[in-house]
Design a protein around this motif. Sequence first.
Motif, short mmCIF file in Angstrom:
data_model
loop_
_atom_site.label_atom_id
_atom_site.label_comp_id
_atom_site.label_asym_id
_atom_site.label_seq_id
_atom_site.Cartn_x
_atom_site.Cartn_y
_atom_site.Cartn_z
N PHE A 147 0.83 -1.21 0.00
CA PHE A 147 0.00 0.00 0.00
C PHE A 147 0.86 1.26 0.00
N PHE A 148 1.84 1.30 0.88
CA PHE A 148 2.67 2.51 0.96
C PHE A 148 3.62 2.64 -0.23
N GLN A 149 3.98 1.54 -0.83
CA GLN A 149 4.74 1.63 -2.09
C GLN A 149 3.88 2.23 -3.19
N MET A 150 2.62 1.84 -3.24
CA MET A 150 1.71 2.39 -4.24
C MET A 150 1.44 3.88 -4.00
N THR A 151 1.27 4.28 -2.75
CA THR A 151 1.07 5.70 -2.46
C THR A 151 2.32 6.51 -2.76
N SER A 152 3.48 5.90 -2.53
CA SER A 152 4.74 6.59 -2.88
C SER A 152 4.83 6.79 -4.39
N LEU A 153 4.46 5.75 -5.14
CA LEU A 153 4.45 5.87 -6.60
C LEU A 153 3.44 6.92 -7.05
N TYR A 154 2.30 6.97 -6.36
CA TYR A 154 1.26 7.95 -6.68
C TYR A 154 1.82 9.38 -6.57
N ASN A 155 2.53 9.65 -5.50
CA ASN A 155 3.11 10.99 -5.32
C ASN A 155 4.25 11.24 -6.30
N GLU A 156 4.98 10.20 -6.66
CA GLU A 156 6.04 10.36 -7.66
C GLU A 156 5.44 10.74 -9.02
N ILE A 157 4.31 10.13 -9.35
CA ILE A 157 3.64 10.46 -10.62
C ILE A 157 3.25 11.94 -10.63
N ILE A 158 2.71 12.41 -9.52
CA ILE A 158 2.31 13.82 -9.44
C ILE A 158 3.53 14.73 -9.59
N SER A 159 4.64 14.33 -8.99
CA SER A 159 5.84 15.17 -9.07
C SER A 159 6.40 15.27 -10.48
N THR A 160 6.02 14.32 -11.36
CA THR A 160 6.53 14.37 -12.75
C THR A 160 5.72 15.32 -13.63
N PHE A 161 4.56 15.77 -13.16
CA PHE A 161 3.75 16.69 -13.95
C PHE A 161 4.48 18.02 -14.10
N THR A 165 5.59 25.13 -21.31
CA THR A 165 5.14 25.99 -22.42
C THR A 165 4.65 27.34 -21.93
N SER A 166 4.22 27.42 -20.71
CA SER A 166 3.73 28.69 -20.18
C SER A 166 4.89 29.58 -19.76
N GLU A 167 4.57 30.85 -19.52
CA GLU A 167 5.62 31.80 -19.13
C GLU A 167 6.28 31.37 -17.83
N ASN A 168 5.48 31.00 -16.89
CA ASN A 168 6.00 30.50 -15.61
C ASN A 168 5.81 28.99 -15.56
N GLU A 169 6.90 28.28 -15.48
CA GLU A 169 6.81 26.81 -15.46
C GLU A 169 6.03 26.35 -14.23
N ILE A 170 5.09 25.45 -14.44
CA ILE A 170 4.32 24.89 -13.34
C ILE A 170 4.53 23.38 -13.31
N SER A 171 4.35 22.80 -12.13
CA SER A 171 4.58 21.36 -11.98
C SER A 171 3.75 20.83 -10.83
N GLY A 172 3.76 19.52 -10.71
CA GLY A 172 3.06 18.87 -9.60
C GLY A 172 1.58 19.13 -9.61
N ARG A 173 1.04 19.40 -8.43
CA ARG A 173 -0.40 19.59 -8.29
C ARG A 173 -0.88 20.86 -8.97
N GLU A 174 -0.01 21.84 -9.17
CA GLU A 174 -0.40 23.03 -9.93
C GLU A 174 -0.76 22.65 -11.36
N MET A 175 -0.07 21.66 -11.89
CA MET A 175 -0.35 21.19 -13.25
C MET A 175 -1.75 20.57 -13.30
N LEU A 176 -2.13 19.87 -12.25
CA LEU A 176 -3.48 19.29 -12.20
C LEU A 176 -4.54 20.39 -12.17
N GLY A 177 -4.22 21.50 -11.54
CA GLY A 177 -5.14 22.64 -11.55
C GLY A 177 -5.32 23.19 -12.95
#
Length: 345
Positions: A147-161, A165-177
Motif C-alpha cells: 500500500f505505501f509503495q503504491m502511495t509513494s508511486l502515486y506521489n512520484e507520478i504527481i511530481s513528474t507533472f 510551455t507557459s511563461e511561468n513553469e508549473i509542476s506537480g499539483r499546480e499542473m493538475l489545476g
Amino acid sequence: MNKLEVENTTSKQEPRVHYSNRFIKVLILLAVLCTVLGMISPFVIKEKFIRDVVINDVYEKSVTEVDNSEAAEVYPYTQLSDLGPIGDWLGGSSTPLFTLASFFILVAALLAQMVELRATRDEFSKQNETFIEQNKLISIQRFESTFFQMTSLYNEIISTFSDKTSENEISGREMLGKVNNSFNEKLLENIRKYLHPKKYGLVTNQDLINIGRETELLYEIFIATYNDFYNGDDYTTGAEETIGHYLRNLYNILRWVHFAKSLKTHDEKMDYIRIIRAQLSSHELKLIYYNCIHPYGYRMKELADQYNLFDNLNLNSLLIPDLKLIHENIEKLDSNYTEMVKDLK
C-alpha cells in the motif's frame, strides 16, 4: 476470539478443573479404603468365627482334650471341610469391595484423562489463536508494504507533472489545476455551442442553472466534452497522456484496499482510504469526480462512493453544481453501469 475472551474462557474453566481434581482424589481415597477393607475382612472374620489350629510348642492341643460342649461353644468350626461355606462368604464379601475399588479407580482414571484432554485442547486453542493473530499481523504488514509503495508511486507520478510551455513553469499539483481549468473551458464551450449554435455568446450563470436542471441533456454534453478532453482529436493531444496513469494508479490503490483479505471490516479499510483522501487537493478531487461520471471511471466511482472519497469536495465549487445529479443518477442515465461495476459491489 480476542485476548479478553480467551482470558474469560480460561477463568471459567479453572473452577471446573479444580472440582474435577478434588473428585478424582475422593475416588482414589474410596478405592484405597475398599481395597484395605477387602484385604483385612477375611482376617477379621477368621478371628471371630474360626478356630485357629496351630501346631507349635505353645498352642499344640488336641480337640479331644477340650470338652466337646465347650469347644462347640467357643469354636463352632473344627474341620477344614467346615470352611467351605465360610470361603464362599469371604469371596462374596471381599470381591465386591475389590470390584468397587476397581470401579473407583476406573472412574478416577477416566476423569483424569478428561481433565488432561481438556487442558490439552485449551492449550491447543490458545496456540491456534496466537498463530492466527501472528498470521493476521504478517498479512497486514505485507498489505501495508504494498500500500505505501503504491502511495509513494502515486506521489512520484504527481511530481513528474510539468508544463514548460507557459511563461511561468508549473509542476506537480499546480499542473493538475491547469488540467482541471482546461476541462472547464471545454465544457463551457460545448454548452455555448448548444445554447448559441449560430453565434458566439457568453454563457451566463442562469444558463448553467437552466441546463443543470436538464440532467439527461447535461449528461450528453458532459460525455461529449470529456471524450474530446481525455482522448483529444486530430489536432490536439488528449489529457490521457497527462493524467491517464495518475488516475489508473489511484484506482488500483482503491481496488487494492477494497479486496485486501487482511482487512476484515469496512472501518479497517477506511483507515487506509483516509490516508489517500488526505493527500488529494481540490483540483484532484474535481478531476477524479469528472472522471467518475464518465464510463472510463465508473469502477472508480463505485469505490469512491463506498469509501466516501469525495467527502472533502465542495460540490458548489464545480463549474456546474448540478453535475452531482448525474453522479447520483448514473445508473439511470447509463444502463451499462451496473454490469461494469458488479464485481465491486
